[in-house]
Design a protein around this motif. Structure first.
Motif, PDB file in Angstrom:
ATOM      1  N   GLU A  81      70.295  41.751  65.862  1.00 21.04           N
ATOM      2  CA  GLU A  81      70.671  42.690  66.897  1.00 21.04           C
ATOM      3  C   GLU A  81      71.420  42.024  68.044  1.00 21.04           C
ATOM      4  O   GLU A  81      71.927  42.710  68.918  1.00 21.04           O
ATOM      5  CB  GLU A  81      69.422  43.406  67.423  1.00 21.04           C
ATOM      6  N   ASP A  82      71.468  40.715  68.063  1.00 21.49           N
ATOM      7  CA  ASP A  82      72.205  40.031  69.107  1.00 21.49           C
ATOM      8  C   ASP A  82      73.685  40.377  68.964  1.00 21.49           C
ATOM      9  O   ASP A  82      74.330  40.013  67.981  1.00 21.49           O
ATOM     10  CB  ASP A  82      72.000  38.517  68.987  1.00 21.49           C
ATOM     11  N   PRO A  83      74.266  41.109  69.925  1.00 26.11           N
ATOM     12  CA  PRO A  83      75.662  41.563  69.777  1.00 26.11           C
ATOM     13  C   PRO A  83      76.661  40.415  69.721  1.00 26.11           C
ATOM     14  O   PRO A  83      77.747  40.564  69.170  1.00 26.11           O
ATOM     15  CB  PRO A  83      75.883  42.434  71.020  1.00 26.11           C
ATOM     16  N   GLU A  84      76.294  39.274  70.274  1.00 31.69           N
ATOM     17  CA  GLU A  84      77.208  38.132  70.259  1.00 31.69           C
ATOM     18  C   GLU A  84      77.442  37.612  68.843  1.00 31.69           C
ATOM     19  O   GLU A  84      78.489  37.038  68.548  1.00 31.69           O
ATOM     20  CB  GLU A  84      76.666  37.002  71.142  1.00 31.69           C
ATOM     21  N   LEU A  85      76.439  37.804  67.962  1.00 35.23           N
ATOM     22  CA  LEU A  85      76.537  37.268  66.601  1.00 35.23           C
ATOM     23  C   LEU A  85      77.646  37.946  65.799  1.00 35.23           C
ATOM     24  O   LEU A  85      78.285  37.318  64.970  1.00 35.23           O
ATOM     25  CB  LEU A  85      75.208  37.422  65.866  1.00 35.23           C
ATOM     26  N   TYR A  86      77.857  39.254  66.032  1.00 40.77           N
ATOM     27  CA  TYR A  86      78.899  39.964  65.292  1.00 40.77           C
ATOM     28  C   TYR A  86      80.259  39.328  65.555  1.00 40.77           C
ATOM     29  O   TYR A  86      81.027  39.048  64.636  1.00 40.77           O
ATOM     30  CB  TYR A  86      78.915  41.443  65.698  1.00 40.77           C
ATOM     31  N   ASP A  87      80.548  39.130  66.831  1.00 37.91           N
ATOM     32  CA  ASP A  87      81.829  38.533  67.195  1.00 37.91           C
ATOM     33  C   ASP A  87      81.945  37.103  66.689  1.00 37.91           C
ATOM     34  O   ASP A  87      82.963  36.704  66.112  1.00 37.91           O
ATOM     35  CB  ASP A  87      81.996  38.573  68.716  1.00 37.91           C
ATOM     36  N   LEU A  88      80.877  36.316  66.877  1.00 30.57           N
ATOM     37  CA  LEU A  88      80.899  34.905  66.498  1.00 30.57           C
ATOM     38  C   LEU A  88      81.050  34.734  64.988  1.00 30.57           C
ATOM     39  O   LEU A  88      81.878  33.953  64.507  1.00 30.57           O
ATOM     40  CB  LEU A  88      79.625  34.219  66.996  1.00 30.57           C
ATOM     41  N   ASN A  89      80.239  35.476  64.227  1.00 25.22           N
ATOM     42  CA  ASN A  89      80.291  35.355  62.766  1.00 25.22           C
ATOM     43  C   ASN A  89      81.635  35.809  62.203  1.00 25.22           C
ATOM     44  O   ASN A  89      82.224  35.154  61.338  1.00 25.22           O
ATOM     45  CB  ASN A  89      79.161  36.171  62.128  1.00 25.22           C
ATOM     46  N   TYR A  90      82.125  36.955  62.703  1.00 27.16           N
ATOM     47  CA  TYR A  90      83.400  37.464  62.194  1.00 27.16           C
ATOM     48  C   TYR A  90      84.539  36.524  62.563  1.00 27.16           C
ATOM     49  O   TYR A  90      85.436  36.261  61.749  1.00 27.16           O
ATOM     50  CB  TYR A  90      83.663  38.861  62.759  1.00 27.16           C
ATOM     51  N   LYS A  91      84.507  36.011  63.769  1.00 33.60           N
ATOM     52  CA  LYS A  91      85.552  35.089  64.217  1.00 33.60           C
ATOM     53  C   LYS A  91      85.592  33.834  63.353  1.00 33.60           C
ATOM     54  O   LYS A  91      86.666  33.372  62.945  1.00 33.60           O
ATOM     55  CB  LYS A  91      85.301  34.714  65.679  1.00 33.60           C
ATOM     56  N   ASN A  92      84.406  33.281  63.044  1.00 34.84           N
ATOM     57  CA  ASN A  92      84.344  32.070  62.213  1.00 34.84           C
ATOM     58  C   ASN A  92      84.821  32.345  60.789  1.00 34.84           C
ATOM     59  O   ASN A  92      85.547  31.535  60.197  1.00 34.84           O
ATOM     60  CB  ASN A  92      82.919  31.517  62.191  1.00 34.84           C
ATOM     61  N   LEU A  93      84.406  33.491  60.233  1.00 38.18           N
ATOM     62  CA  LEU A  93      84.840  33.851  58.875  1.00 38.18           C
ATOM     63  C   LEU A  93      86.354  34.033  58.834  1.00 38.18           C
ATOM     64  O   LEU A  93      87.028  33.549  57.912  1.00 38.18           O
ATOM     65  CB  LEU A  93      84.141  35.138  58.433  1.00 38.18           C
ATOM     66  N   ARG A  94      86.885  34.729  59.817  1.00 35.86           N
ATOM     67  CA  ARG A  94      88.327  34.975  59.889  1.00 35.86           C
ATOM     68  C   ARG A  94      89.101  33.664  59.978  1.00 35.86           C
ATOM     69  O   ARG A  94      90.108  33.473  59.286  1.00 35.86           O
ATOM     70  CB  ARG A  94      88.587  35.839  61.113  1.00 35.86           C
ATOM     71  N   GLU A  95      88.623  32.744  60.799  1.00 39.90           N
ATOM     72  CA  GLU A  95      89.292  31.455  60.958  1.00 39.90           C
ATOM     73  C   GLU A  95      89.219  30.635  59.673  1.00 39.90           C
ATOM     74  O   GLU A  95      90.193  29.983  59.281  1.00 39.90           O
ATOM     75  CB  GLU A  95      88.638  30.688  62.115  1.00 39.90           C
ATOM     76  N   TRP A  96      88.068  30.698  58.992  1.00 39.86           N
ATOM     77  CA  TRP A  96      87.909  29.956  57.735  1.00 39.86           C
ATOM     78  C   TRP A  96      88.867  30.484  56.672  1.00 39.86           C
ATOM     79  O   TRP A  96      89.494  29.704  55.938  1.00 39.86           O
ATOM     80  CB  TRP A  96      86.461  30.065  57.255  1.00 39.86           C
ATOM     81  N   ILE A  97      89.023  31.806  56.593  1.00 45.59           N
ATOM     82  CA  ILE A  97      89.927  32.397  55.605  1.00 45.59           C
ATOM     83  C   ILE A  97      91.381  32.047  55.920  1.00 45.59           C
ATOM     84  O   ILE A  97      92.164  31.702  55.022  1.00 45.59           O
ATOM     85  CB  ILE A  97      89.729  33.926  55.549  1.00 45.59           C
ATOM     86  N   GLU A  98      91.759  32.093  57.195  1.00 50.55           N
ATOM     87  CA  GLU A  98      93.137  31.777  57.572  1.00 50.55           C
ATOM     88  C   GLU A  98      93.491  30.324  57.265  1.00 50.55           C
ATOM     89  O   GLU A  98      94.646  29.994  57.020  1.00 50.55           O
ATOM     90  CB  GLU A  98      93.363  32.062  59.065  1.00 50.55           C
TER      91      GLU A  98
END
Length: 690
Positions: free
Chosen positions: A63-80
């Protein structure tokens, strides 16, 4: 012994029970079993409390809202940053994860975080999913999720994907190794990934993936909506003062020509004369109806040479040969010998007076196509001390030479382009730089640095002030000759930008990439306004028709796609080449397309034939003719019908083929009079080849 045995079996209070028995109290079996039951119950309660605590802790983490942004950002960067080979398939998981992350934040009343998440990452998906994003942006309260049909569809249905084995394993391992439990939950709950054997061959840069199936019954591919953005494809509206000066100049020329004809006794006075002024007015009315305003594209003040160039262009229109199926273009082929596979690129001026080649040995060579000697400044002269053109001519060499060698790059030269007035040449190289050269002094004027990778292609704008580059860093950049830093950076391709080409009105730039897509960019805003998908190989060349309406792209899949820039739709696919296609060019009247490549042939195509309707009619006619035949006569199967109709359409659209002996074609250009200039490097067969 009994007490020891019972203790081993879990009856821990047996001593107390036996002491009660010693005091004369009556002990039943139920008391003993009840004692064990109590102990087990206590242990179970303790374990449940621990599990509840752990689950509660995990839920709190989720439920920590920061995790959504952090996890998605890291996944996006890894894919790029992943390999280009796997990137299109990996990128397909981002949109459903983005949608469910946003909906989760809204459902948990993290409204500020949800809006921030949407604003930060929606640009990644605006090309393919504009309609869905527009609807989802309106979901801003928890109760909206229950009321919104699209949100409910994403919540109640799984998003179907297909991925090959290696990227799927990489994706799961990345989530598990980094303990992205939040993303794993979304993947398990809302995604249905089907693993297939081998590579998904028909992926087009992540934009037209066979692997993306989406939600059953919902349109996954929404690129048409993105390609409906308004564009101005007409040629530029002329500045009023410039237009007035041209008209006055043309009036003087027409008056002088009329007087000359009247004095000529052999001139037939009854024969109508074509006025340059009338031609100019027709040209302005025809091509500036929906063009950009004069102030849209900042250009230097016009000069007398601009008026002269406009007059020369109007004169060449009178001598232009209209091309069609019955009137094919004349083609002049220039062949480079003894290049030893070191010639990488070729460029020709529009008036076919100069030709240049870029070599792997880091230099550029320029030749005159008029047979003249090229003269540079004498070695003792400093270019900075030359005041004007008269002074320049006085300081030049007396005799000159057959060619001029331009030395300055520190890596292979991959792209060349002459300015429209042929006074400048721009080159790009593996050394990450672009250089501007003077064709008057044959010296290097400016070094442009900005790309952090090899630069593959460069193209001068139609007015000579701007030029564009495409590079290995997956970006294209806009430059002007009076600034050493780029004016715009066009980012969006998933792989190398292999080719760049300006639109005739200079307001747009077309790029082709190894991600198998081409794009149309607005040079004013830097935004992408069209995405073209469909190729199954890297795009090595693009061309825009002189009227600004059509675009052609080609490359490693040996096919040419013809596009309507207004709608963003594919008009037709042209096939017939047997090798990679390196160059394309439209005729000056936009009626014919010429292509050349590694198969040592020049092909001429009719761009006006509608192949889709022709294919349908031809196939239907073939089927009807067989249906009306006698039953005993053998009937051709559909594959043979398709093969026959395909051959018919190829012959209709491909007007002519001009094979060279052993010369792959690197560059094709039409002059204003519709003469086609092609050039390539002769590659002799090796001794062991037959």
């Amino acid at each position: 012994m009994v007490a020891s045995y019972l203790q081993k079996k879990g009856y821990k209070a047996t001593e107390a029970i036996f002491s009660r028995e010693a005091k004369g109290e009556k002990i039943s079996l139920d008391d003993i079993l009840g004692e064990k039951s109590t102990n087990i119950k206590d242990e179970q309660q303790e374990a449940d409390t621990s599990a509840d605590s752990k689950q509660h802790q995990e839920e709190e983490e989720e439920e920590d809202p920061e995790l959504y942004d952090l996890n998605y950002k890291n996944l996006r960067e890894w894919i790029e940053n992943s390999l280009d080979w796997y990137k299109p398939e990996l990128r397909s998981v981002l949109f459903p994860i983005f949608v469910h992350s946003y909906l989760d934040l809204v459902s948990k009343s993290q409204l500020e975080k949800a809006k921030q998440f949407m604003d930060t990452y929606k640009r990644d998906h605006v090309e393919l999913h504009t309609p869905d994003l527009t609807i989802l942006e309106a979901v801003t309260e928890p109760h909206h999720i229950l009321e919104n049909e699209l949100a409910q569809m994403y919540k109640n249905n799984k998003y179907n994907l297909r991925m090959s084995g290696v990227p799927f394993e990489l994706f799961l391992n990345y989530l598990q190794d980094n303990k992205f439990m939040l993303l794993l939950r979304i993947v398990n709950q809302y995604l249905n990934i089907q693993v297939v054997h081998g590579k998904l061959l028909k992926s087009a840069g992540g934009l037209e993936l066979d692997g993306v199936i989406g939600i059953t019954g919902h349109q996954t591919q929404q690129l048409e909506e993105f390609n409906r953005q308004p564009v101005q494809l007409g040629l530029n509206q002329l500045d009023s003062n410039f237009k007035e000066e041209i008209e006055n100049t043309l009036k003087e020329i027409d008056r002088a020509k009329k007087e000359e004809n009247s004095k000529n006794d052999n001139f037939d006075q009854s024969e109508p004369t074509i006025s340059l002024l009338d031609t100019f007015k027709k040209y302005v009315q025809e091509y500036t109806a929906d063009g950009p305003a004069p102030d849209d594209i900042p250009l230097p003040p016009y000069r007398g040479t601009d008026i002269t160039a406009q007059v020369e262009y109007l004169k060449s229109i009178h001598h232009r040969l209209p091309l069609s199926q019955s009137s094919l273009p004349s083609i002049c082929c220039y062949t480079f010998h003894n290049t030893h596979d070191s010639l990488n690129c070729i460029a020709t001026t529009k008036d076919a007076t100069l030709i240049a080649g870029g070599f792997s040995e880091s230099y550029v060579k320029i030749w005159s196509l008029k047979g003249e000697k090229l003269k540079s400044l004498r070695n003792t002269i400093n270019p900075a001390h030359v005041n004007d053109y008269n002074d320049l001519n006085r300081q030049k060499e007396r005799h000159g030479s057959e060619y001029k060698k331009l030395v300055g790059h520190s890596g292979p030269v991959y792209g060349l382009s002459f300015s429209p007035d042929k006074k400048y040449l721009v080159s790009c190289s593996e050394d990450k730089t672009t250089r501007l050269w003077s064709t008057q002094t044959f010296t290097n004027l400016v070094i442009f640095k900005g790309h952090n990778s090899p630069v593959w292609d460069v193209d001068f704008g139609p007015y000579g002030f701007y030029f564009a580059t495409g590079a290995h860093d997956r970006t294209a950049r806009l430059w002007s000759v009076d600034h050493i830093n780029p004016l715009r950076i066009f980012a969006g391709h998933l792989s190398d930008v292999d080719t760049v080409k300006f639109h005739p009105n200079s307001k747009y730039l077309v790029t082709g990439s190894s991600d198998r897509t081409s794009r149309l960019w607005d040079v004013q805003t830097g935004n992408c306004v069209r995405v073209f998908t469909g190729h199954t190989g890297s795009i090595k060349t693009v061309a825009v028709s002189p009227n600004g309406r059509l675009m052609a792209s080609a490359g490693e899949d040996k096919s040419i796609m013809l596009w309507d820039l207004g709608s963003g739709k594919r008009i037709k696919k042209l096939t017939g080449h047997t090798g990679f296609i390196y160059s394309l060019s439209f005729s000056a009247d936009s009626s014919v397309l010429v292509s050349g490549g590694s198969d040592n042939a020049v092909c001429v195509w009719d761009v006006n034939t509608d192949s889709t309707n022709a294919t349908y009619m031809d196939t239907t006619a073939s089927q009807n003719s067989f249906n009306n035949n006698e039953p005993k006569r053998p009937r051709l199967d559909d594959n043979e019908i398709n093969r026959k109709s395909k051959r018919v359409h190829e012959s209709q659209e491909r007007l002519a083929v001009f094979p060279t002996k052993l010369t792959p074609l690197y560059d094709i250009r039409f002059t204003d009079r519709n003469l086609c200039i092609v050039a390539g490097a002769y590659t002799p067969q090796k001794a062991n080849e037959h």
